[in-house]
Design an enzyme around this catalytic site. Structure first.
Site, PDB file in Angstrom:
ATOM      1  N   SER A  10     -11.408   0.990  39.050  1.00 39.25           N
ATOM      2  CA  SER A  10      -9.968   0.711  39.190  1.00 39.25           C
ATOM      3  C   SER A  10      -9.359   1.377  40.417  1.00 39.25           C
ATOM      4  CB  SER A  10      -9.246   1.216  37.947  1.00 39.25           C
ATOM      5  OG  SER A  10      -9.370   2.635  37.879  1.00 39.25           O
ATOM      6  N   CYS A  44      -6.516   9.360  48.951  1.00 30.35           N
ATOM      7  CA  CYS A  44      -5.975  10.012  50.154  1.00 30.35           C
ATOM      8  C   CYS A  44      -4.609  10.621  49.889  1.00 30.35           C
ATOM      9  CB  CYS A  44      -5.836   9.007  51.287  1.00 30.35           C
ATOM     10  SG  CYS A  44      -7.380   8.213  51.700  1.00 30.35           S
ATOM     11  N   THR A 107     -17.383   0.708  41.591  1.00 36.13           N
ATOM     12  CA  THR A 107     -17.367   2.038  40.972  1.00 36.13           C
ATOM     13  C   THR A 107     -17.304   3.157  42.002  1.00 36.13           C
ATOM     14  OG1 THR A 107     -19.769   1.789  40.799  1.00 36.13           O
ATOM     15  CG2 THR A 107     -18.478   1.407  38.815  1.00 36.13           C
ATOM     16  N   GLU A 173     -17.501  25.750  55.889  1.00 35.68           N
ATOM     17  CA  GLU A 173     -18.141  24.510  56.346  1.00 35.68           C
ATOM     18  C   GLU A 173     -19.570  24.808  56.790  1.00 35.68           C
ATOM     19  OE1 GLU A 173     -17.523  21.129  56.622  1.00 35.68           O
ATOM     20  OE2 GLU A 173     -19.481  21.063  57.621  1.00 35.68           O
ATOM     21  N   TYR A 277     -20.673  -9.281  42.699  1.00 38.86           N
ATOM     22  CA  TYR A 277     -20.016  -8.876  43.949  1.00 38.86           C
ATOM     23  C   TYR A 277     -19.859  -7.359  43.947  1.00 38.86           C
ATOM     24  CZ  TYR A 277     -18.982 -13.816  44.361  1.00 38.86           C
ATOM     25  OH  TYR A 277     -19.106 -15.178  44.467  1.00 38.86           O
TER      26      TYR A 277
END
Lengths: 448, 448
Positions: A10, A44, A107, A173, A277
């Site tokens: 979703s 985002c 997904t 990092e 698809y």
């Protein structure tokens, strides 16, 4: 009988697919299954939600009730699809079996968490869902210092958001630069310095080795050093979520993501699967820059793929998904950084020899107040002279410029052709008479 | 002997040509003649200078002394070139004769003032030079009401600037819309309404018949009505300044401007003139959209032409000037309006049947604060499906989007191809996940 379309997922891809299916077919029976509790939002947005700049209710654009009522799409939340039978064309979820005529697998990806001890402690988070965002926001109330694992754009946006909330923030990092892979080191270093000036600390070239604590995180160990913190977030990248596709035997590509036709049909053992698809972060794309595979994993790409997959699944007039240059932009503190096509690192992955040009200037005419610094870097293939990538750091208006350069890239323009045929709209409050983008390409031509 | 290059004209084209000549040749002897007292400024800056938003000293970027000292370019101001002898290759100015090896004619355009009585009264101005701007600014001190003749972008920018200074402003336009020719009526009407909401008055379909007054303007008559004012400005368009080219016998095209080769050499009786180059508002361009001629007359075009003409005049590695789509943008009050390629009106000039698509949305994600309205209109040729034009009205960030669409146009993209292969960079503070530009092209595909 009306065509039965099942969408799994979703996010941007799944909900776009469902809506496009409805647009293409007024009578299709469309069902979306999702493990999530919220739907139709952009991951985002989560850093901005945590900071409180955008409300969670606005970030979640639509509810399942909206889809049911306005688009006659049934959305089943908090529900895991247990299995898919590709021969019987059925999906099993919550113990029930649902037949489909066309299946859209969207997904997405899941956050990759390095396999280190303590990653399951309390106050250790990933950031993927609105639920993650709300949980982080709540937990931050009682915390003074935060470690963020990973200096990609989401990690940096989170770092700024949490720093703005007055917390002590350390970003750890593994690589020697922020925004690795998609940004070049010179651009990345400018962003890192900007964030350091805001008091954000960076630990570079430091793989995370352990998350420490008694029940709850109290420190993170990286490259042998210990960094105390009350909360830790992994923003360590996204891997394609291949459980269902693998169970279905769908073909997985070189980059460990699904191979798809331009119609976004999946393949099984090299053959196109007409009723399945795929769309979103789990799809391996073709590069618009060079022959070969690439990962896009952008919300914008997910939406575009969802629209194609959903339309085709519903039997609409066939649409195709093209190769991608994958433009991206991030607002990090007072700076925008944007890129498109290949970074120098990605170019070397394709074995390309590169030349680069760059230019600096302003976003407005020099004499017009409020102009911001603008730095543009453009990368070409030395063999063909084609523009293959670009990056921008600017105080404003980076997005349109990177979209412009993206268009040049997907159209195969050489640097010389760009210089002869490219124009910019000019008005003192919005650009220099000769935009810095064009000056950067002129510099590039000199290097070729 | 060092090559002698003479440039006539000190605007964007002339000064770019002089600087490019110096870049291409360190020892060329470069002289610029100009009637102007200031050099190297953008006429587009003048409305902002009048309002006081930008200082005149900043608008004039460089002085003759700067060019002499930094670039070894001699600039002779306030001096009219009396004649050019194309056979002897000499220029006569101030009674003296100067030989040249290459000549760059960049005398630009002059404001077209309709031949009406009273146009020579005091307090009647055109707006082309910094001197014009300073004179208008000084005269405005004693004036309460202003008439602007012409509702093109410069006229409208002036209207806003003078309205911001608290004056009563009336714009009188011959056509039935503002920004005629390059903007479509629906877009233009939105801008006009916006300006009316700021108290600017419009008189449409009203050719100016007379400027009235006793020594000084006191009213303007248009379409039989009299409009009192203390100051009047003609912003009625620019015509190519062809005095010198016509004396030289250079070929003039269908649009009453100079025909030029891609090298920007002029022609005489169909033959390329190897030692004469032309650049700027007096050049007739080739359209990048459709086979045929077009006028560009933009500062950005002038600079690009100047750079090519100056480089080639100095014998640099040959550069070419390509066909143009002529993107433009104007900040008018709180709105930006931008366009590229053909408007519906210009498309009909080429005999093209058009289809249009449009979409509205925001410049940022819906949930991100501060987003502005964004409206995009895209025009295609019904026969080829090629995108031939676009217009945008937005509260921010119109420029990059129109440059992006310009790139699609000059690369000959069809609407369908654009939809399949175009991508936008996405970040909640700078765009919607699917930019309105792409939504507009999707609508266009439905119309085709």
């Amino acid at each position: 009988m009306a065509r039965r379309i099942i969408v799994i997922g979703s996010g941007a891809a799944g909900m776009s697919a469902a809506s496009a299916a409805r647009k293409a077919s007024s009578d299709a029976q469309i069902t979306v299954f999702t493990e999530d509790e919220d739907i139709a939002y952009s991951p985002c947005a989560i850093p901005w939600g945590i900071e409180g700049r955008s409300g969670w209710d606005e970030i979640v654009m639509h509810t399942p009730e909206f889809y049911e009522k306005e688009r006659n799409i049934k959305v089943v939340t908090r529900t895991r699809v247990e299995s898919v039978d590709g021969d019987a064309k059925t999906v099993t979820a919550d113990g029930q079996t649902y037949p489909y005529d066309a299946l859209v697998i969207a997904t997405g990806g899941r956050v990759f968490v390095p396999p280190v001890p303590g990653a399951d402690l309390a106050n250790v988070f990933v950031v993927r869902t609105v639920r993650d965002g709300k949980d982080i926001q709540a937990a931050l109330k009682d915390v003074d210092s935060v470690v963020i694992g990973g200096a990609g754009v989401i990690g940096l946006e989170l770092a700024v958001a949490i720093r703005e909330m007055g917390k002590d923030v350390t970003v750890i990092e593994m690589m020697d630069q922020v925004i690795p892979r998609i940004a070049d080191k010179d651009m990345a270093d400018e962003i890192q310095e900007h964030l350091e000036s805001k008091g954000i600390k960076f630990v570079m070239k430091a793989p995370i080795q352990a998350v420490n604590g008694d029940g709850e995180v109290s420190s993170v160990t990286a490259a042998g050093q210990e960094y105390p913190c009350g909360l830790m977030i992994f923003a360590t990248g996204v891997r394609a979520n291949l459980d269902i596709p693998k169970a279905l035997g769908l073909d997985v590509g070189q980059l460990n993501a699904l191979i798809a036709a331009p119609t976004l049909n999946a393949y099984r053992r090299g053959r196109l699967v007409p009723d399945v698809y795929v769309a979103g972060d789990l799809v391996q794309c073709e590069s618009a820059v060079m022959p070969g595979a690439t990962m896009s994993q952008l919300g914008s790409t997910a939406v575009r793929q969802g629209l194609v997959a959903g339309n085709n699944a519903a039997g609409g007039e066939k649409k195709l998904f093209g190769p991608v240059a994958s433009p991206w932009v991030s607002v990090i503190g007072d700076k925008q950084i944007a890129g498109t096509g290949l970074s120098l690192g990605l170019a070397s992955w394709y074995g390309i020899d590169t030349a680069t040009g760059s230019a600096s200037g302003l976003t407005r005419a020099r004499y017009y107040p409020g102009g911001k610094e603008l730095r543009v870097k453009v990368i070409a293939d030395r063999t063909t002279h084609r523009i293959v990538g670009a990056q921008i750091i600017a105080g404003e208006e980076a997005t349109g410029r990177i979209d412009w350069l993206t268009s040049a890239i997907v159209n195969g323009m050489t640097a010389e052709d760009f210089l002869m045929r490219s124009e910019n709209a000019y008005c003192p409050p919005t650009s220099m008479v000769r935009d810095v983008v064009i000056a950067a390409v002129e510099d590039l031509c000199r290097q070729l």
